[in-house]
Motif scaffolding. Sequence first.
Motif, PDB file in Angstrom:
ATOM      1  N   HIS A  88     -25.375  31.198 -43.156  1.00  0.00           N
ATOM      2  CA  HIS A  88     -24.411  31.319 -44.255  1.00  0.00           C
ATOM      3  C   HIS A  88     -25.223  31.712 -45.477  1.00  0.00           C
ATOM      4  N   THR A  89     -24.898  32.840 -46.073  1.00  0.00           N
ATOM      5  CA  THR A  89     -25.597  33.290 -47.269  1.00  0.00           C
ATOM      6  C   THR A  89     -24.585  33.597 -48.361  1.00  0.00           C
ATOM      7  N   LYS A  90     -25.100  33.680 -49.579  1.00  0.00           N
ATOM      8  CA  LYS A  90     -24.288  34.137 -50.702  1.00  0.00           C
ATOM      9  C   LYS A  90     -25.143  35.050 -51.561  1.00  0.00           C
ATOM     10  N   SER A  91     -24.488  36.026 -52.161  1.00  0.00           N
ATOM     11  CA  SER A  91     -25.227  36.941 -53.027  1.00  0.00           C
ATOM     12  C   SER A  91     -25.591  36.211 -54.319  1.00  0.00           C
ATOM     13  N   VAL A  92     -26.761  36.546 -54.837  1.00  0.00           N
ATOM     14  CA  VAL A  92     -27.241  35.989 -56.100  1.00  0.00           C
ATOM     15  C   VAL A  92     -27.892  37.114 -56.898  1.00  0.00           C
ATOM     16  N   ASP A  93     -27.698  37.079 -58.193  1.00  0.00           N
ATOM     17  CA  ASP A  93     -28.347  38.060 -59.074  1.00  0.00           C
ATOM     18  C   ASP A  93     -28.173  39.488 -58.547  1.00  0.00           C
ATOM     19  N   ILE A 137     -18.915  44.020 -38.199  1.00  0.00           N
ATOM     20  CA  ILE A 137     -18.363  43.337 -39.363  1.00  0.00           C
ATOM     21  C   ILE A 137     -16.986  42.799 -39.021  1.00  0.00           C
ATOM     22  N   LEU A 138     -16.791  41.523 -39.331  1.00  0.00           N
ATOM     23  CA  LEU A 138     -15.518  40.846 -39.107  1.00  0.00           C
ATOM     24  C   LEU A 138     -14.925  40.434 -40.453  1.00  0.00           C
ATOM     25  N   PRO A 139     -13.642  40.244 -40.549  1.00  0.00           N
ATOM     26  CA  PRO A 139     -12.680  40.259 -39.468  1.00  0.00           C
ATOM     27  C   PRO A 139     -12.363  41.681 -39.006  1.00  0.00           C
ATOM     28  N   LYS A 140     -12.028  41.800 -37.747  1.00  0.00           N
ATOM     29  CA  LYS A 140     -11.719  43.104 -37.160  1.00  0.00           C
ATOM     30  C   LYS A 140     -10.547  43.780 -37.850  1.00  0.00           C
ATOM     31  N   SER A 141      -9.665  42.990 -38.489  1.00  0.00           N
ATOM     32  CA  SER A 141      -8.507  43.563 -39.183  1.00  0.00           C
ATOM     33  C   SER A 141      -8.920  44.502 -40.308  1.00  0.00           C
ATOM     34  N   MET A 142     -10.180  44.435 -40.739  1.00  0.00           N
ATOM     35  CA  MET A 142     -10.660  45.349 -41.773  1.00  0.00           C
ATOM     36  C   MET A 142     -10.875  46.752 -41.220  1.00  0.00           C
ATOM     37  N   LYS A 188     -23.514  39.959 -36.113  1.00  0.00           N
ATOM     38  CA  LYS A 188     -22.067  39.847 -36.306  1.00  0.00           C
ATOM     39  C   LYS A 188     -21.894  39.239 -37.695  1.00  0.00           C
ATOM     40  N   GLU A 189     -21.337  40.026 -38.599  1.00  0.00           N
ATOM     41  CA  GLU A 189     -21.196  39.602 -39.989  1.00  0.00           C
ATOM     42  C   GLU A 189     -19.734  39.306 -40.296  1.00  0.00           C
ATOM     43  N   PHE A 190     -19.484  38.136 -40.845  1.00  0.00           N
ATOM     44  CA  PHE A 190     -18.149  37.799 -41.324  1.00  0.00           C
ATOM     45  C   PHE A 190     -18.284  37.679 -42.828  1.00  0.00           C
ATOM     46  N   LEU A 191     -17.504  38.481 -43.551  1.00  0.00           N
ATOM     47  CA  LEU A 191     -17.622  38.457 -44.999  1.00  0.00           C
ATOM     48  C   LEU A 191     -16.319  38.033 -45.640  1.00  0.00           C
ATOM     49  N   ASP A 192     -16.377  37.789 -46.930  1.00  0.00           N
ATOM     50  CA  ASP A 192     -15.191  37.393 -47.684  1.00  0.00           C
ATOM     51  C   ASP A 192     -14.321  38.629 -47.841  1.00  0.00           C
ATOM     52  N   SER A 193     -13.393  38.787 -46.915  1.00  0.00           N
ATOM     53  CA  SER A 193     -12.584  40.007 -46.881  1.00  0.00           C
ATOM     54  C   SER A 193     -11.732  40.166 -48.130  1.00  0.00           C
ATOM     55  N   ASN A 194     -11.333  39.078 -48.758  1.00  0.00           N
ATOM     56  CA  ASN A 194     -10.542  39.175 -49.977  1.00  0.00           C
ATOM     57  C   ASN A 194     -11.351  39.854 -51.090  1.00  0.00           C
ATOM     58  N   VAL A 195     -12.595  39.445 -51.249  1.00  0.00           N
ATOM     59  CA  VAL A 195     -13.466  40.070 -52.246  1.00  0.00           C
ATOM     60  C   VAL A 195     -13.688  41.541 -51.885  1.00  0.00           C
ATOM     61  N   THR A 221     -20.893  45.371 -62.616  1.00  0.00           N
ATOM     62  CA  THR A 221     -20.036  44.249 -62.245  1.00  0.00           C
ATOM     63  C   THR A 221     -20.817  43.280 -61.360  1.00  0.00           C
ATOM     64  N   PRO A 222     -20.808  41.985 -61.701  1.00  0.00           N
ATOM     65  CA  PRO A 222     -21.477  41.020 -60.817  1.00  0.00           C
ATOM     66  C   PRO A 222     -20.844  41.050 -59.426  1.00  0.00           C
ATOM     67  N   TYR A 223     -21.680  40.943 -58.417  1.00  0.00           N
ATOM     68  CA  TYR A 223     -21.232  40.978 -57.023  1.00  0.00           C
ATOM     69  C   TYR A 223     -21.356  39.573 -56.456  1.00  0.00           C
ATOM     70  N   HIS A 224     -20.212  38.947 -56.215  1.00  0.00           N
ATOM     71  CA  HIS A 224     -20.184  37.598 -55.662  1.00  0.00           C
ATOM     72  C   HIS A 224     -19.588  37.680 -54.266  1.00  0.00           C
ATOM     73  N   MET A 225     -20.427  37.532 -53.262  1.00  0.00           N
ATOM     74  CA  MET A 225     -19.970  37.650 -51.876  1.00  0.00           C
ATOM     75  C   MET A 225     -20.647  36.565 -51.047  1.00  0.00           C
ATOM     76  N   GLU A 226     -19.926  36.091 -50.052  1.00  0.00           N
ATOM     77  CA  GLU A 226     -20.504  35.180 -49.074  1.00  0.00           C
ATOM     78  C   GLU A 226     -20.423  35.835 -47.712  1.00  0.00           C
ATOM     79  N   TYR A 227     -21.413  35.552 -46.902  1.00  0.00           N
ATOM     80  CA  TYR A 227     -21.497  36.099 -45.560  1.00  0.00           C
ATOM     81  C   TYR A 227     -21.796  34.978 -44.576  1.00  0.00           C
ATOM     82  N   ILE A 228     -21.283  35.115 -43.374  1.00  0.00           N
ATOM     83  CA  ILE A 228     -21.724  34.307 -42.241  1.00  0.00           C
ATOM     84  C   ILE A 228     -22.213  35.320 -41.211  1.00  0.00           C
TER      85      ILE A 228
END
Length: 144
Positions: A89-94, A39-44, A124-131, A101-108
């Motif tokens: 590139h994917t995004k969570s739906v439903d 899982i990236l970014p490695k800073s996580m 190798k997963e890159f996710l929306d680290s802010n979320v 709580t709705p889960y809104h996340m994008e992944y590469i």
Amino acid sequence: MSTPTPIQKVIQAFIAAYASGDLTPLRTHLCTPDFSFEILPKSMGIPIRRGEEYFEWAKGGGWAFREGKVKMEVVELVEVGEVRKAVVHTKSVDTYLANGTPYHMEYIWTITLDETLSKIVHVKEFLDSNVYVGLREKGLVTKD
């Protein structure tokens, strides 16, 4: 509609496993024994997990989602068959967290397959680290 390529079939099965909340297909026939997940970014600070270690970790994180399910929609898929890779590139739906709580996340994902193009060797997963960090700070997902 065209017939899915071997790589597309693997990607569809990968996404379907998460949507169902049951990663058994990944463990039993979709991933190689030396499978690894990064899982990236490695800073996580999330370590690479290999084989059974990944499946146990992922199963343990299922508590965060309603019924352990994460449904995703493919936004874009790029196949690079010569090097046995797909970039997705994917995004969570439903999808909802256990508390509703709705889960809104994008992944590469960069997914590497074996020589047969039928099993996953590495993700190798890159996710929306802010979320992710926001959810972690609220105690809604695990730290690593």
